[in-house]
Structure formats: structure tokens, C-alpha cells
Design an enzyme around this catalytic site. Sequence first.
Site, PDB file in Angstrom:
ATOM      1  N   HIS A 268      44.848  34.548  23.400  1.00  0.00           N
ATOM      2  CA  HIS A 268      45.836  33.906  24.290  1.00  0.00           C
ATOM      3  C   HIS A 268      47.211  34.459  23.903  1.00  0.00           C
ATOM      4  O   HIS A 268      47.394  35.668  23.843  1.00  0.00           O
ATOM      5  CB  HIS A 268      45.680  32.390  24.121  1.00  0.00           C
ATOM      6  CG  HIS A 268      46.378  31.533  25.132  1.00  0.00           C
ATOM      7  ND1 HIS A 268      47.039  32.020  26.232  1.00  0.00           N
ATOM      8  CD2 HIS A 268      46.510  30.169  25.206  1.00  0.00           C
ATOM      9  CE1 HIS A 268      47.538  31.006  26.931  1.00  0.00           C
ATOM     10  NE2 HIS A 268      47.242  29.881  26.323  1.00  0.00           N
ATOM     11  N   HIS A 307      42.236  39.928  31.697  1.00  0.00           N
ATOM     12  CA  HIS A 307      42.680  38.568  31.987  1.00  0.00           C
ATOM     13  C   HIS A 307      41.566  37.844  32.713  1.00  0.00           C
ATOM     14  O   HIS A 307      40.870  38.443  33.529  1.00  0.00           O
ATOM     15  CB  HIS A 307      43.944  38.581  32.860  1.00  0.00           C
ATOM     16  CG  HIS A 307      44.707  37.313  32.800  1.00  0.00           C
ATOM     17  ND1 HIS A 307      44.386  36.225  33.582  1.00  0.00           N
ATOM     18  CD2 HIS A 307      45.745  36.940  32.026  1.00  0.00           C
ATOM     19  CE1 HIS A 307      45.218  35.248  33.292  1.00  0.00           C
ATOM     20  NE2 HIS A 307      46.048  35.642  32.342  1.00  0.00           N
ATOM     21  N   ASP A 363      51.171  40.292  27.697  1.00  0.00           N
ATOM     22  CA  ASP A 363      51.379  40.530  26.265  1.00  0.00           C
ATOM     23  C   ASP A 363      51.445  42.018  25.909  1.00  0.00           C
ATOM     24  O   ASP A 363      51.805  42.365  24.792  1.00  0.00           O
ATOM     25  CB  ASP A 363      50.250  39.867  25.460  1.00  0.00           C
ATOM     26  CG  ASP A 363      50.314  38.355  25.561  1.00  0.00           C
ATOM     27  OD1 ASP A 363      51.428  37.823  25.456  1.00  0.00           O
ATOM     28  OD2 ASP A 363      49.274  37.716  25.769  1.00  0.00           O
TER      29      ASP A 363
HETATM   30  N1  CMC Z   1      39.316  45.387  25.785  1.00  0.00           N
HETATM   31  C1  CMC Z   1      38.059  45.864  25.977  1.00  0.00           C
HETATM   32  N2  CMC Z   1      37.118  45.240  26.708  1.00  0.00           N
HETATM   33  C2  CMC Z   1      37.470  44.071  27.262  1.00  0.00           C
HETATM   34  C3  CMC Z   1      38.749  43.515  27.116  1.00  0.00           C
HETATM   35  C4  CMC Z   1      39.683  44.220  26.336  1.00  0.00           C
HETATM   36  N3  CMC Z   1      40.924  43.747  26.174  1.00  0.00           N
HETATM   37  N4  CMC Z   1      38.818  42.336  27.767  1.00  0.00           N
HETATM   38  C5  CMC Z   1      37.609  42.152  28.305  1.00  0.00           C
HETATM   39  N5  CMC Z   1      36.787  43.200  28.015  1.00  0.00           N
HETATM   40  C6  CMC Z   1      35.423  43.396  28.471  1.00  0.00           C
HETATM   41  C7  CMC Z   1      34.472  42.416  27.788  1.00  0.00           C
HETATM   42  O1  CMC Z   1      33.960  42.950  26.594  1.00  0.00           O
HETATM   43  C8  CMC Z   1      33.411  42.247  28.866  1.00  0.00           C
HETATM   44  O2  CMC Z   1      32.612  43.411  28.852  1.00  0.00           O
HETATM   45  P1  CMC Z   1      31.021  43.288  29.182  1.00  0.00           P
HETATM   46  O3  CMC Z   1      30.959  42.817  30.603  1.00  0.00           O
HETATM   47  O4  CMC Z   1      30.498  44.657  28.969  1.00  0.00           O
HETATM   48  O5  CMC Z   1      30.483  42.284  28.216  1.00  0.00           O
HETATM   49  C9  CMC Z   1      34.214  42.280  30.161  1.00  0.00           C
HETATM   50  O6  CMC Z   1      35.380  43.070  29.860  1.00  0.00           O
HETATM   51  C10 CMC Z   1      34.614  40.905  30.675  1.00  0.00           C
HETATM   52  O7  CMC Z   1      35.377  40.267  29.639  1.00  0.00           O
HETATM   53  P2  CMC Z   1      35.297  38.754  29.248  1.00  0.00           P
HETATM   54  O8  CMC Z   1      35.472  38.641  27.769  1.00  0.00           O
HETATM   55  O9  CMC Z   1      34.089  38.123  29.857  1.00  0.00           O
HETATM   56  O10 CMC Z   1      36.584  38.205  30.002  1.00  0.00           O
HETATM   57  P3  CMC Z   1      37.284  36.810  29.775  1.00  0.00           P
HETATM   58  O11 CMC Z   1      37.824  36.396  31.083  1.00  0.00           O
HETATM   59  O12 CMC Z   1      36.369  35.847  29.082  1.00  0.00           O
HETATM   60  O13 CMC Z   1      38.462  37.140  28.732  1.00  0.00           O
HETATM   61  C11 CMC Z   1      40.537  37.764  27.840  1.00  0.00           C
HETATM   62  C12 CMC Z   1      39.796  37.314  29.100  1.00  0.00           C
HETATM   63  C13 CMC Z   1      42.025  37.815  28.157  1.00  0.00           C
HETATM   64  C14 CMC Z   1      40.314  36.743  26.723  1.00  0.00           C
HETATM   65  C15 CMC Z   1      40.034  39.170  27.423  1.00  0.00           C
HETATM   66  O14 CMC Z   1      40.276  40.097  28.441  1.00  0.00           O
HETATM   67  C16 CMC Z   1      40.648  39.623  26.108  1.00  0.00           C
HETATM   68  O15 CMC Z   1      40.160  39.268  25.045  1.00  0.00           O
HETATM   69  N6  CMC Z   1      41.760  40.449  26.159  1.00  0.00           N
HETATM   70  C17 CMC Z   1      42.448  40.864  24.955  1.00  0.00           C
HETATM   71  C18 CMC Z   1      43.335  39.741  24.438  1.00  0.00           C
HETATM   72  C19 CMC Z   1      44.559  39.553  25.315  1.00  0.00           C
HETATM   73  O16 CMC Z   1      45.250  40.494  25.673  1.00  0.00           O
HETATM   74  N7  CMC Z   1      44.858  38.282  25.616  1.00  0.00           N
HETATM   75  C20 CMC Z   1      46.040  37.899  26.398  1.00  0.00           C
HETATM   76  C21 CMC Z   1      45.666  37.358  27.728  1.00  0.00           C
HETATM   77  S1  CMC Z   1      47.056  37.220  28.861  1.00  0.00           S
HETATM   78  C22 CMC Z   1      48.227  36.147  28.191  1.00  0.00           C
HETATM   79  C23 CMC Z   1      47.710  34.853  27.675  1.00  0.00           C
HETATM   80  O17 CMC Z   1      46.760  34.253  28.150  1.00  0.00           O
HETATM   81  O18 CMC Z   1      48.308  34.382  26.725  1.00  0.00           O
END
Ligand code: CMC
Length: 435
Positions: A268, A307, A363
Site C-alpha cells: 500500500h 493496482h 508511488d
Molecule cells: N510486479 C510484478 N508483478 C506484479 C506486480 C508487480 N508490481 N503487481 C502484480 N503483479 C502480478 C501478480 O504477480 C499477478 O501475476 P499472476 O497472475 O501471474 O499471478 C498479477 O500481476 C495480478 O496481481 P495481483 O497480486 O493479483 O493484483 P492485486 O490487485 O492483488 O495487487 C498490488 C495490487 C498493488 C498490491 C500489486 O500490484 C503490487 O503488489 N504492486 C507493488 C506494490 C505497489 O506498488 N503498491 C502500491 C499500490 S498504489 C498506492 C497505494 O495503494 O498505496
Amino acid sequence: MENETLTVIDNRTQKTYTIPLYKGTVRAMDLRQIKTGPDDFGVMTYDPAFMNTASCQSAITFIDGDKGILRYRGYPIEQLAEKCTFLEVAYLIMFGELPTETQLKDWVDNIKYHTMIHETTKKFLEGFRYNAHPMGMFVSTVAALSTVYAESRNVHDPANRMLQIHRLIGKVPTIAAYTYRHSLGYPYVYPDNDLSYTENFMNMLWKMVEPKYQAHPAMARALDILFILHADHEQNCSANVMRSVGSSLADPYVCVSSAAAALSGPLHGGANEEVLKMLDEIGSKDKVPAYIESVKAGHGKLMGFGHRIYKNYDPRARILKWAADRVFDVTGRNPKLDIALELERIALEDEYFIKRKLYPNVDFYSGIIYQAMRFKPEMFTVLFAIPRTVGWLAQWQELIMDAEQKIARPRQIFTGHEVRNFVPIEQRAAIAAKA
Ligand code: CMC
């Protein structure tokens, strides 16, 4: 509308149910009637991580993740970032309309009136270890305000709620600045209410021996824009915590503290700090392709990418890129920007990221700007928490005034043991060996 229903056939009983649709959603409680018999609890919904569940009705923030749209109270984020001050946007988020001149003056006066923190709270901050993480200090100190304002527990009194809202919005920059000064070993600087919200924050961060702190106007404006972009983001992880803790009628200080704790996680708001660590780890532009390959091979994530809602470019990231250039005009270019731009360029052309619709989020660029402004990475998430306090409080107000809301209490699918008899301690090793 009559046809706004679903027809559900329970194949276990062959019974048919008509389930009304409400604004495109099914009310989970309407499924409870679907039973195999009188002893059956009825059908529930199962939705880990709220992938497809609306937990409330809200009129504050609108996001269309596929189109990359973000609006506060109907106003596009791009227009608000260009034309408003942060406190003007805070008023809009809180009350639903942009303020008139008189309303804005009263609002700003009320917030400024509450920028000081009690001296005992200052002493509380002094008690942290010299290398305490600023976000840990922030979370704890906001919670500690609950001990100073005992009347804040009276959450059903609108005037009392508004007083705490003024206090919290007024005091979070002071607490944030003190965590920063504490980590540097500098004396705390008292608020200067001649200055704007962001100028005063800069004063409390960076004033040294000069009699009056003069904020650089371009930097103060950039910080104001950053605050506007971070002010609310509908039902994200921390807003959900704010509402969940608030639903127990806990006071707003512990609610904001809990929400800030949720924000601190690296998935987050903590991601902005992680982005800087990642850029440091990559080190130079030529190492970017190898780093991207390692992420694709499953070694960590590209921080600042992806996201839950945005499946198109995060509109905040676009404005931040623009704001970065304004800041670099003053500070000089942060060399990390070249690595970030290369990371973005390669990732946006890569099948892995295209297929998963992973784009830079808010971010990704904020940390580069904050670092150019001389903040240490450990401060980045605190900088996110200051403006988000406005969003949390608006979500809290909405929650308290919503007659449909009750204490938040999800159900579970129990996967543990059936009832079994107690085993005396001397028999447990033998039983475990047999298992
Ligand atoms: N780098 C590489 N792969 C990723 C990333 C990433 N940053 N984010 C998602 N994926 C992949 C994930 O591994 C999955 O792949 P697969 O389908 O092969 O298993 C696919 O994309 C879908 O991801 P998810 O984890 O199911 O997506 P989610 O909606 O649960 O997670 C998230 C959203 C923001 C937590 C995630 O994208 C993440 O961890 N990003 C990095 C951390 C980040 O930048 N967070 C800030 C978010 S925006 C501001 C805020 O909320 O504060």
C-alpha cells in the site's frame, strides 16, 4: 425496475429464487434464504481480499480503473491539482462542495487553530529511539492523541466529530515533521500559522536558526499538488481499516492510527519507500533489463507498479511526472529518474506487464520527487499519511452517518477440526508420533 433481478436455481433442491439487483449488486443477505433445509445456515458469499464486494455506498471518490479516471466529488483530479490548494480540496472531500471564499477562510482558520500538539505529546515523541522508523512514530503518536482528547469518543455528536476532524488535519503535519526532526536529532519547530498548510509543514521540517522560514513557492506548490493527489482513493486497504475500526465506534484518533498502520505496508503506501530501495538496488539504467527479467522470473515485484483498480495508467502518476519536472527545475534532476523512466519504458513494452495490465502507480514517481526535496525514504509514507488523513476522516464521517452500517464483522468458512476431547499433556507426544 422490474427486470433488475437475477433468477437463481438451486440445483440441490431445484428451488428457484428471484434476487433483486441493487445498483448492479446483489445484497449478500438476499442469498441467505437459499437453503437445503431448516438446519442449513443458507448461502453466503466468499470473497477473500474483497475482489468483488462493495462494503459501503460512498459519494466521495470515483475511480474508473479501466479508463484511468479519478474524481473527488465529481471533479477530475487533473483540474483540482491544477487549480486548487490542498485545504480547498480537503474541504471538498469532507463536505461535498468546493468552498466559497468565506467557507474556505473559516475552514483554514479552524485547521490552523489546531496545529500545535500538547507538550506531553511532544515528550511522548522524544521517547522514541533515535533510529525509530518515522511511520511507526506517526502511527503511535496519532493513537496517543486519543489520550489527550477523551471527549472524542462521543462519535455520535456532529460538532464533536468536526472538532476532532479539525484537530487531526491540523496536527498530522506537526506530528509528521516532529518524527522527521527526531530522526535527525534536531529540535522540534513550532507551527507558524502565518504560513499556508504546506509552507508551515516545510517550516516545521526545515527551519534552522533563521527568524522566519521562507518556503520556496515552487516547492510548496509541488507539495500541495502531491497532497491533493494523495487525499482520498475510495475503498482502499487503509480506508477499509478506517471504516472497520470506526464501525466499532472507536474514537477517530485510534481509527486514523489504524488506517495509517495499514498504509505503512509495502503493498500500500509503504510502496513509495520500496521504490527508492529498488532503484538503489538496480543502480544504473543498463541494469534495468536484467532486473525486469528477475521480476518476471518471480524474484520480487516491480514496486510502484500495478493496482487493484487501475488497469490503465494511474492518472496520479501522470500528474506526478509533470510535478517532478517542476521540482527538478529547483532542485536539479534526481538521477534516479533516468532509471525509473527506463524501467517504465521497458515494462510497458513487455508482454508480462501488458498481459497483467501493470502500469506505474502513484508511488512510482512520488518517492523520486520527495528525495529531490531532501526527504529520506523512511519519511515517504508519512508524507502520504498527512493528506490521506482527510480521506480517512471523510470516509469515517460517511460511515457514522450511514444508517445501513453496523459493526463490521465478516463471516468465515470454517476449515478446522470438528469437536474433539481434551488430551492431557503427558499423552500428546505419543499421539503426535503416531500421526
Ligand atoms: N510486479 C510484478 N508483478 C506484479 C506486480 C508487480 N508490481 N503487481 C502484480 N503483479 C502480478 C501478480 O504477480 C499477478 O501475476 P499472476 O497472475 O501471474 O499471478 C498479477 O500481476 C495480478 O496481481 P495481483 O497480486 O493479483 O493484483 P492485486 O490487485 O492483488 O495487487 C498490488 C495490487 C498493488 C498490491 C500489486 O500490484 C503490487 O503488489 N504492486 C507493488 C506494490 C505497489 O506498488 N503498491 C502500491 C499500490 S498504489 C498506492 C497505494 O495503494 O498505496
